[in-house]
Design a protein around this motif. Structure first.
Motif, short mmCIF file in Angstrom:
data_model
loop_
_atom_site.label_atom_id
_atom_site.label_comp_id
_atom_site.label_asym_id
_atom_site.label_seq_id
_atom_site.Cartn_x
_atom_site.Cartn_y
_atom_site.Cartn_z
N GLN A 1 37.08 26.08 41.06
CA GLN A 1 38.35 25.67 40.45
C GLN A 1 39.02 26.86 39.75
O GLN A 1 40.22 27.10 39.91
N MET A 2 38.22 27.61 38.98
CA MET A 2 38.77 28.75 38.25
C MET A 2 39.11 29.91 39.19
O MET A 2 40.04 30.67 38.93
N VAL A 3 38.36 30.05 40.27
CA VAL A 3 38.70 31.07 41.27
C VAL A 3 40.11 30.84 41.78
O VAL A 3 40.95 31.75 41.84
N SER A 4 40.42 29.59 42.14
CA SER A 4 41.76 29.24 42.63
C SER A 4 42.81 29.46 41.54
O SER A 4 43.91 29.97 41.81
N HIS A 5 42.46 29.11 40.33
CA HIS A 5 43.38 29.25 39.19
C HIS A 5 43.72 30.73 38.93
O HIS A 5 44.89 31.08 38.70
N TYR A 6 42.71 31.59 38.98
CA TYR A 6 42.94 33.02 38.76
C TYR A 6 43.76 33.63 39.90
O TYR A 6 44.57 34.53 39.67
N LEU A 7 43.55 33.13 41.12
CA LEU A 7 44.35 33.61 42.25
C LEU A 7 45.83 33.36 42.00
O LEU A 7 46.67 34.27 42.13
N TYR A 8 46.18 32.14 41.64
CA TYR A 8 47.58 31.76 41.45
C TYR A 8 48.22 32.52 40.30
O TYR A 8 49.30 33.12 40.45
N ASN A 9 47.58 32.49 39.15
CA ASN A 9 48.14 33.17 37.98
C ASN A 9 48.18 34.68 38.17
O ASN A 9 49.15 35.34 37.76
N GLY A 10 47.14 35.23 38.78
CA GLY A 10 47.10 36.68 39.03
C GLY A 10 48.19 37.12 39.98
O GLY A 10 48.81 38.17 39.78
N PHE A 11 48.45 36.32 41.02
CA PHE A 11 49.48 36.69 41.99
C PHE A 11 50.85 36.76 41.33
O PHE A 11 51.60 37.74 41.52
N TRP A 12 51.19 35.76 40.53
CA TRP A 12 52.52 35.75 39.91
C TRP A 12 52.65 36.80 38.82
O TRP A 12 53.73 37.38 38.63
N LEU A 13 51.55 37.08 38.12
CA LEU A 13 51.58 38.18 37.15
C LEU A 13 51.87 39.50 37.85
O LEU A 13 52.71 40.29 37.39
N CYS A 14 51.20 39.73 38.96
CA CYS A 14 51.41 40.97 39.73
C CYS A 14 52.81 41.04 40.32
O CYS A 14 53.42 42.11 40.39
N ALA A 15 53.33 39.88 40.75
CA ALA A 15 54.68 39.85 41.32
C ALA A 15 55.72 40.26 40.27
O ALA A 15 56.63 41.05 40.56
N VAL B 1 42.72 27.22 48.39
CA VAL B 1 44.11 26.81 48.53
C VAL B 1 44.21 25.29 48.46
O VAL B 1 45.18 24.74 47.92
N ALA B 2 43.19 24.57 48.97
CA ALA B 2 43.21 23.11 49.04
C ALA B 2 43.29 22.45 47.67
O ALA B 2 43.82 21.35 47.54
N ILE B 3 42.77 23.11 46.62
CA ILE B 3 42.77 22.50 45.28
C ILE B 3 43.95 23.00 44.44
O ILE B 3 43.94 22.92 43.23
N ARG B 4 44.99 23.49 45.14
CA ARG B 4 46.12 24.09 44.43
C ARG B 4 46.86 23.09 43.54
O ARG B 4 47.41 23.47 42.51
#
Length: 450
Positions: free
Chosen positions: A80-94, A219-222
């Protein structure tokens, strides 16, 4: 145990290393192809890279927080946290990427105020615009790469980076030299080649993560985890900002030195770019090892395994030491041949050959300091190392280099002697700190690094 851990780290790091080498090869090929147009175009490319390297590598440093947090969550088996860090990390980097690109676009006029050859500055402006906008797809690609690396699936990004190499060469061949009916754009053509290539590998990487079964579960638990949270952003920034500053201070030292060398002359700047390209290429292996060691250390840190942290760290430092020795010998042996791959004008070749000898001297310290910084990031120790790196480069290395270059009239050689001193201090500081921290229980580590 050290041999076993070294083997595991190298196996994890190899795809990262090949990916880093492929990215650096793109830069070196650009440099070599532009060098065939003329030494002033080569000097203009060097000027642009010197100016944009600091903000660019700070952005790359922020992406590192994604792999660190994903790796820790993965070590705890928390998908769950892996998915969460992916999403937040991507937008931070963007967001970081857009600000960096806008800053480079708005600040391009600085090229005329750095004491450079006026023709070099004029050639550099359109190239800097294209390279500045290419920062956005590159940082977004790196954010996704750090996600897959954090899960220890390091081959995905490597394959894309390797496949991008012939594509970039082909686009350069079309646009730099005007082949197959395309306009001859020279240095600007190299900028377009980089922008197009970086955009394509980002898009493909995104599609792989969204569709491949290896990553599909994250991605499925987005619906539950793909939400921006201020606390998560702060966690990522806690690692990302110091990591970016660490890498930025080293790259900044080289960038500022490149600008200082440019005030001496275009020949010296072109030679500096050749020697720096070669040194940067070998450094990519050290960066790959550092990332591999950092990911494994972070994973062990997430599990609270102090013995494994120590074994991974010591074994990776030994590998770095051996690799640095190998590179030093290679640079000494090939210093008179390597410059011809970039330029065949004799004054440039002779100067580059001399600078490559200095590059050979700092190969060991360059490798070990990169590993030390990576291992410390793995145990979330980023604040004190940032201060230590600042002292090594900016309090000692750069001032000593300037003193030798301009007061003692050693020119470009003086600047490179400053590199040697700064890198050596950084290596000693970071390696000693990791070994000290690794000897503590995990709870004490958390107190020290928190």
């Amino acid at each position: 145990m050290l041999r076993e851990e070294a083997g595991k780290t190298v196996r994890l790091a190899l795809p990262i290393i090949f990916g880093e080498l492929a990215q650096m090869a793109l830069h070196i090929i650009d440099t070599a192809m532009v060098g065939r147009v003329g030494y002033k175009e080569l000097a203009a490319a060097a000027l642009v890279m010197s100016v944009m390297n600091i903000p660019f590598v700070i952005g790359i440093g922020i992406t590192i927080s994604v792999s660190q947090m994903v790796s820790m969550a993965h070590g705890r088996r928390d998908g769950q946290m892996v998915s969460h860090y992916l999403y937040n990390g991507f937008w931070l980097c963007a967001i970081a990427a857009v600000f960096i690109s806008l800053g480079l676009e708005l600040g391009k006029g600085i090229l005329f105020h750095l004491g450079q050859d006026p023709e070099v500055a004029r050639l550099a402006v359109p190239f800097m615009q294209l390279m500045g906008w290419s920062v956005i797809p590159m940082i977004l690609f790196m954010a996704l790469k750090q996600f897959t690396d954090g899960l220890e699936f390091t081959r995905t990004a490597m394959l894309l980076s390797v496949l991008a190499l012939p594509l970039n060469v082909f686009i350069n061949w079309l646009l730099i030299f005007g082949n197959l009916g395309f306009p001859r754009l020279e240095l600007v053509g190299a900028g377009w080649g980089t922008l197009i290539t970086r955009t394509l590998i980002f898009v493909i990487m995104g599609l792989v993560i969204l569709t491949h079964r290896t990553f599909r579960k994250y991605v499925a638990i987005r619906s539950r985890q793909w939400k921006l949270k201020l606390l998560t952003i702060k966690e990522l920034l806690h690692i990302g900002v110091p990591s970016g500053l660490q890498i930025g201070m080293e790259a900044g030292a080289f960038a500022v030195s490149g600008i200082l060398i440019g005030t001496i002359g275009a020949v010296e700047q072109a030679a500096h770019q050749i020697a720096l390209s070669c040194a940067s290429f070998t450094f990519m292996v050290s960066m790959g090892l550092a990332q591999g060691g950092s990911i494994r250390t972070s994973n062990a840190y997430g599990r609270g395994d102090r013995i494994r942290i120590t074994a991974i760290g010591k074994s990776t430092l030994i590998v770095a030491l051996l690799y640095g020795c190998f590179c030093a010998v290679g640079f000494v042996v090939l210093r008179n041949q390597l410059p011809y791959a970039f330029n065949d004008e004799q004054p440039v070749v002779e100067m580059a050959s001399m600078l490559l000898f200095f590059a050979a001297i700092f190969q060991i310290s360059d490798s070990t300091q990169a590993i030390g910084a990576g291992l410390l990031r793995g145990v979330k120790d980023v604040k004190i190392p940032t201060i230590l790196i600042a002292i090594a480069y900016w309090v000692v290395g750069i001032p000593v280099g300037c003193l030798l270059a301009f007061t003692f009239k050693l020119g470009a050689s003086g600047i490179w002697l400053g590199f040697i001193i700064g890198l050596t201090l950084s290596s000693v500081f970071l390696s000693a700190r990791f070994l000290k921290i690794a000897g503590k229980p995990v709870k004490e580590m958390q107190e020290v690094t928190g």
